[in-house]
Design a protein around this motif. Structure first.
Motif, short mmCIF file in Angstrom:
data_model
loop_
_atom_site.label_atom_id
_atom_site.label_comp_id
_atom_site.label_asym_id
_atom_site.label_seq_id
_atom_site.Cartn_x
_atom_site.Cartn_y
_atom_site.Cartn_z
N ALA A 39 -5.66 -8.76 -7.59
CA ALA A 39 -5.30 -8.66 -8.99
C ALA A 39 -5.81 -7.05 -9.09
N VAL A 40 -6.69 -6.58 -8.94
CA VAL A 40 -7.30 -5.19 -9.18
C VAL A 40 -6.38 -4.39 -8.48
N ALA A 41 -6.01 -4.39 -6.98
CA ALA A 41 -4.99 -3.79 -6.57
C ALA A 41 -3.52 -3.30 -7.29
N LEU A 42 -3.28 -4.64 -7.55
CA LEU A 42 -1.83 -4.62 -8.21
C LEU A 42 -1.87 -3.97 -9.73
N ALA A 43 -3.22 -4.44 -10.73
CA ALA A 43 -3.31 -3.88 -11.76
C ALA A 43 -3.52 -2.21 -11.70
N VAL A 44 -4.12 -1.86 -10.71
CA VAL A 44 -4.23 0.00 -10.62
C VAL A 44 -2.98 0.65 -10.17
N ARG A 45 -2.19 -0.11 -9.54
CA ARG A 45 -0.60 0.22 -9.36
C ARG A 45 0.02 0.09 -10.50
N LEU A 46 0.06 -0.80 -11.12
CA LEU A 46 0.95 -1.03 -12.49
C LEU A 46 0.44 0.03 -13.62
N LYS A 47 -0.92 0.11 -13.75
CA LYS A 47 -1.15 1.22 -14.53
C LYS A 47 -0.91 2.46 -14.17
N ALA A 48 -1.06 2.92 -13.06
CA ALA A 48 -0.42 4.21 -12.57
C ALA A 48 1.16 4.44 -13.00
N LEU A 49 1.65 3.26 -12.97
CA LEU A 49 3.22 3.23 -13.24
C LEU A 49 3.47 3.24 -14.70
N ALA A 50 2.61 3.00 -15.71
CA ALA A 50 2.58 2.40 -16.96
C ALA A 50 2.58 3.87 -17.72
N ASP A 51 3.37 5.10 -17.37
CA ASP A 51 3.37 6.25 -18.11
C ASP A 51 4.73 6.48 -17.69
N PRO A 52 5.52 7.12 -18.62
CA PRO A 52 6.84 7.54 -18.43
C PRO A 52 7.01 8.84 -17.53
N THR A 53 6.06 9.65 -17.50
CA THR A 53 6.20 10.97 -16.91
C THR A 53 6.24 10.46 -15.55
N ARG A 54 5.18 9.81 -15.20
CA ARG A 54 5.02 9.22 -13.56
C ARG A 54 6.10 8.23 -13.27
N LEU A 55 6.56 7.76 -14.07
CA LEU A 55 7.98 6.97 -13.55
C LEU A 55 9.13 7.92 -13.44
N ARG A 56 9.21 8.94 -14.25
CA ARG A 56 10.24 9.79 -13.94
C ARG A 56 10.10 10.62 -12.54
N LEU A 57 8.63 11.14 -12.25
CA LEU A 57 8.41 11.76 -11.21
C LEU A 57 8.51 10.88 -9.82
N LEU A 58 8.28 9.81 -9.96
CA LEU A 58 8.54 8.89 -8.95
C LEU A 58 10.04 8.59 -8.47
N VAL A 59 10.69 8.22 -9.50
CA VAL A 59 12.07 8.19 -9.38
C VAL A 59 12.80 9.43 -8.80
N TYR A 60 12.41 10.59 -9.39
CA TYR A 60 12.89 11.81 -8.66
C TYR A 60 12.76 12.03 -7.24
N ILE A 61 11.26 11.68 -6.68
CA ILE A 61 11.09 11.88 -5.46
C ILE A 61 11.79 10.79 -4.63
N LEU A 62 11.97 9.47 -5.13
CA LEU A 62 12.94 8.75 -4.25
C LEU A 62 14.28 9.16 -4.27
N ASP A 63 14.87 9.77 -5.26
CA ASP A 63 16.32 10.26 -5.44
C ASP A 63 16.66 11.36 -4.46
N GLN A 64 15.44 12.00 -3.88
CA GLN A 64 15.80 13.00 -3.15
C GLN A 64 16.25 12.77 -1.60
N PRO A 65 16.95 13.21 -0.97
CA PRO A 65 17.57 12.88 0.31
C PRO A 65 16.38 12.44 1.21
N ASP A 66 15.37 13.21 1.33
CA ASP A 66 14.38 12.86 2.33
C ASP A 66 13.15 12.34 1.61
N GLN A 67 13.38 11.78 0.59
CA GLN A 67 12.10 11.37 -0.41
C GLN A 67 11.03 12.16 -0.56
N ASP A 68 11.25 13.37 -0.83
CA ASP A 68 10.03 14.51 -0.59
C ASP A 68 10.60 15.59 -1.61
#
Length: 110
Positions: A39-68
């Protein structure tokens, strides 16, 4: 603006994960049990994602051809300074959602 819980106190911050390996548990709702550690491990990950900027950063990284992506690419994408972007990426890294690699003077995230 502060957010107050029903007890009138601000909830304490979640810990940074030491073990960032994938969580191995039955999908939520399929069982009535979830260990405290999971529950703590999942909550930490969800809390990190509960920010619009962090979600946009993660999506940008994942959208790159080498995910970098380098912080020098990410800062203009979200319209923030590199130190602010680095702060958000550190939060994502602490939750085990990205990994960083220094290449010369720049830092790349995967």
């Amino acid at each position: 603006m502060s957010i107050w819980c029903h007890h009138g106190r601000v909830p304490k911050a979640l810990p940074v994960l030491l073990d960032i390996s994938p969580i191995d548990f039955t999908p939520l709702g399929a069982t009535s049990s979830l260990s405290e550690a999971d529950a703590v491990a999942l909550a930490v990950r969800l809390k990190a994602l509960a920010d619009p900027t962090r979600l946009r950063l993660l999506v940008y990284i994942l959208d790159q051809p080498d995910q970098d992506a380098c912080t020098c690419e990410l800062a203009p994408f979200v319209g923030l300074s590199e130190p602010t972007v680095s702060h958000h990426l550190k939060t994502l890294e602490g939750a085990g959602l990205v990994a960083k690699e220094r290449r010369g003077m720049s830092v790349h995230y995967r």
